[in-house]
Structure formats: C-alpha cells, structure tokens
Scaffold this active site. Sequence first.
Site: not given
Length: 144
Positions: A10-11, A18, A23, A73, A76, A86, A97, A99-101, A106
């Site tokens: 999402p997003n 964004r 990001y 990625n 959230a 699962d 996995e 994550h940009l940030s 955070r």
Amino acid sequence: MSELLLLNGPNLGILGRREPEIYGTATLADIEKSVAAEVAPRNWRVVPVQRESEGELIHAIQDHHDSVGAIVNPGALMIAGWSLRDALAAYPRPWMEVHLSNVWAREAFRHESVLAPLAAGVIVGLGALGYVLAARALLEVVPD
C-alpha cells in the site's frame, strides 16, 4: 526467462511524490528499471506488482510461486499483515524485505515486522538503492 517478483504494498505506487523527505524522489517505475538492470545479466525478468490491498498481494505471491525469488516492500503491512506473512511462509523461494526509510528511526509502531523473520534478508533506510541491493543479494543466494 526466469522471473523475479517485485512486490510492493500500500501507498508505494505514489513514490516520488509521497513524502519525498522520507521516501525519496525515485518513482516505483525508476525502482523497477534499476532492479531490472541489476538482474538482466542473469536473464531474469522483473515482474512488478504494486497493490493497495493485502489480498491482492497474496494472489500475486500465489500466482508467481515458480519465480526465482522476490523483493518485498510490504509498506505498513509489515506491522500486522498476518495473511501476507502466511503467503510468504508458503512461498518456496528466497525473498528480501525492503523498506525505503529506516523504520527504527521512526515511530515506535514501525519497529517490528511480522514478515522479517521469514525473509532471507532485510534492507532498511537506504532508499531506492535498497531494492538494487536486495536484487544483488538474491543473485548471490539463488542458484543458477
């Protein structure tokens, strides 16, 4: 040609506009091109999937069960994406996995991923470069 699943939650479809201070300014299309260039020498084709719903991401994993690996990625969904977890537990190939940030720099609610214990590796806080590094890592761990 072998396929590498590039899964974004999402997003992430609005990357580039964004919260660029968090990001970065790279778009998802920029990231897809960078990953494709990284894996091209191995004749892997990137299959990019970005969805806003957990169920659609699960379908993508199931539909690409025979891919060589995945870069994920989850956005959230890392926090409470139990059904995504699962699906990834049943995915038979290595996956990273990303994550940009830096999620640990955070808010506290971002400090734990329910997915990370299943991943072959986790890359955080390196922006779009994290995806390229994940691709490079998969090139090393996936046998020819």
